[in-house]
Design an enzyme around this catalytic site. Structure first.
Site, PDB file in Angstrom:
ATOM      1  N   LYS A 102       0.872  -1.194   0.000  1.00  0.00           N
ATOM      2  CA  LYS A 102       0.000   0.000   0.000  1.00  0.00           C
ATOM      3  C   LYS A 102       0.894   1.224   0.000  1.00  0.00           C
ATOM      4  CE  LYS A 102      -4.497   0.903   0.564  1.00  0.00           C
ATOM      5  NZ  LYS A 102      -5.551  -0.078   0.271  1.00  0.00           N
TER       6      LYS A 102
HETATM    7  N1  GLU Z   1      -7.313  -0.119  -3.045  1.00  0.00           N
HETATM    8  C1  GLU Z   1      -8.122  -1.290  -3.144  1.00  0.00           C
HETATM    9  C2  GLU Z   1      -8.114  -2.060  -1.838  1.00  0.00           C
HETATM   10  O1  GLU Z   1      -7.872  -1.528  -0.790  1.00  0.00           O
HETATM   11  C3  GLU Z   1      -7.774  -2.125  -4.367  1.00  0.00           C
HETATM   12  C4  GLU Z   1      -6.387  -2.666  -4.403  1.00  0.00           C
HETATM   13  C5  GLU Z   1      -6.005  -3.303  -5.736  1.00  0.00           C
HETATM   14  O2  GLU Z   1      -6.830  -3.390  -6.632  1.00  0.00           O
HETATM   15  O3  GLU Z   1      -4.842  -3.693  -5.833  1.00  0.00           O
HETATM   16  O4  GLU Z   1      -8.428  -3.228  -1.804  1.00  0.00           O
END
Ligand code: GLU
Length: 410
Positions: A102
């Protein structure tokens, strides 16, 4: 409580309950890499501003790091670390071949012009480019980032490392994106809730829902629930909330928000203060905005019987035990909002194979993944007499711990 403390709390508790060794527990808790970068931006008015960006790679035991990038003033290392950890458990729970990562930039995205946002994004890619890649770490949209931002990431990465659209997911459909990715998280929220209601013999048409947040996740979730005949009685965004016991016309509301950028001014419901939404009269509460919103104090006032965590970490641990004692069921984030990363995986597969799936293939894949994950979590929760969150963590941590052990520590 910060996002990393929330994630670590659940990991700690689960590894202890599972009887895993301290060695494995420490390996699961410690992120693989944390990168902090400085991004200098010359604004359109000539002012030079410095931003801080982050990318935390929590675990790649089961595959490349995977997770979103958010642009928000609350982005910091602790938040990125906690959310990266949640991604590790999320990808393991829906059994897709990824780990967890993240990141983001500490900024007020709404105060930046599109040109400034583009430069900021491209500079971020230059700063973290050496640690991301189609088989290393694959970013995606999150709070205040979208397909447009992903297109800039793809393009900037291509300039430095060569063309490879699989480096990022959530791209525009016209630029190597996947059909169905935009709505996937909201659709996954709906599919999980539907599976839960069906299992309990509860009819969708008798359910009154309240949704906190009307961004990508909240508005798409509202669309799918409305289409299935549920009554959405309350909706909020950062500027306020509306309540309508007869049910809000979601089609009209989505059109209003598309046109004016906010719920404010929509006439199909009574205005109420935004913080009233969490405790309003409803059956199912869906926090689909920020983390940490359901504190113990708020939990005392919650009237819903079911909470569906569409956002990441909206229910604090201090509130969860209290809610469980009260008989409120929490459908956990790592299950509920895994639809986004699931379709991200399908996008990545399509990019690598250089083909395009049909909408029916995406829907079938997403539906079966979400139903299967829900079925396993629910069955384990009944078998062991634990909450749905505890069951979800047991499954996810079990899978990651197995991969870590098989890889070895030598
Ligand atoms: N930001 C989204 C989540 O927290 C999607 C992450 C992604 O598609 O890699 O799951």
């Amino acid at each position: 409580m910060k996002a990393n403390e929330i994630a670590d709390y659940f990991v700690d508790r689960t590894t202890f309950a599972m009887g895993l060794s301290d060695n494995i527990r420490r390996m699961l808790l410690t992120p693989d890499r944390q990168l902090q970068v400085k991004i200098v931006l010359e604004r359109d008015n000539g002012e030079v501003v410095t931003f801080t960006g982050f990318r935390v790679q929590h675990s790649n035991a089961r595959g490349p790091y995977k997770g979103g990038l958010r642009y928000h003033p609350l982005v910091d290392r602790d938040e990125a670390q906690g959310l990266a950890s949640l991604m590790t458990w999320k990808t393991a729970l829906v059994d897709i071949p990824y780990g967890g990562g993240k990141g983001g930039i500490d900024c007020e995205a709404a105060s930046l012009t599109p040109r400034e946002l583009e430069i900021l994004t491209r500079k971020f890619v230059r700063a973290v480019g050496s640690v991301i890649g189609p088989y290393d770490d694959i970013p995606a949209p999150d709070m205040n980032t979208n397909a447009r931002v992903m297109a800039w990431i793809m393009d900037e990465y291509a300039k430095i490392y060569g063309f490879n659209p699989a480096v990022v997911t959530g791209k525009p459909v016209d630029l190597f994106g996947s059909l169905g990715r935009e709505e996937a998280t909201g659709q996954g929220v709906f599919l999980t809730t539907e599976a839960f209601l069906q299992e309990r013999g509860m009819e969708m048409s008798r359910i009154r829902l309240a949704i906190q947040g009307f961004g990508n996740v909240g508005s798409w979730a509202a669309h799918f629930f409305h289409r299935a005949g549920a009554k959405i009685v309350a909706v909020s965004d950062v500027r306020g909330a509306i309540y309508n016991p007869e049910g809000i016309d979601v089609v009209a509301l989505r059109e209003h928000v598309r046109r004016y950028g906010a719920i404010l001014g929509f006439e199909g419901g009574d205005a109420m203060p935004g913080d009233g939404l969490l405790t309003c009269d409803c059956d199912v509460l869906i926090p689909a905005a920020m983390g940490g919103v359901v504190t113990r104090d708020i939990a005392r006032g919650i009237r819903a019987r079911v909470i569906v965590e569409a956002a990441n970490a909206p229910v604090l641990p201090e509130a969860e035990d209290f809610l469980t004692d009260k008989g409120v069921i929490v459908l956990p984030d790592i299950l509920v909002n895994a639809g986004g990363v699931t379709v991200s995986y399908y996008e990545w597969v399509q990019n690598i194979q250089q083909l395009r799936w049909t909408p029916a293939q995406i829907l079938e894949g997403l539906t079966s993944k979400m139903r299967e994950a829900y079925g396993r979590v629910s069955a384990l929760s009944r078998e062991k007499g634990v909450t749905l969150r505890e069951a979800a963590y047991i499954i996810a941590i079990g899978r990651v711990a197995k991969a870590v052990t098989l890889r070895g520590a030598y």
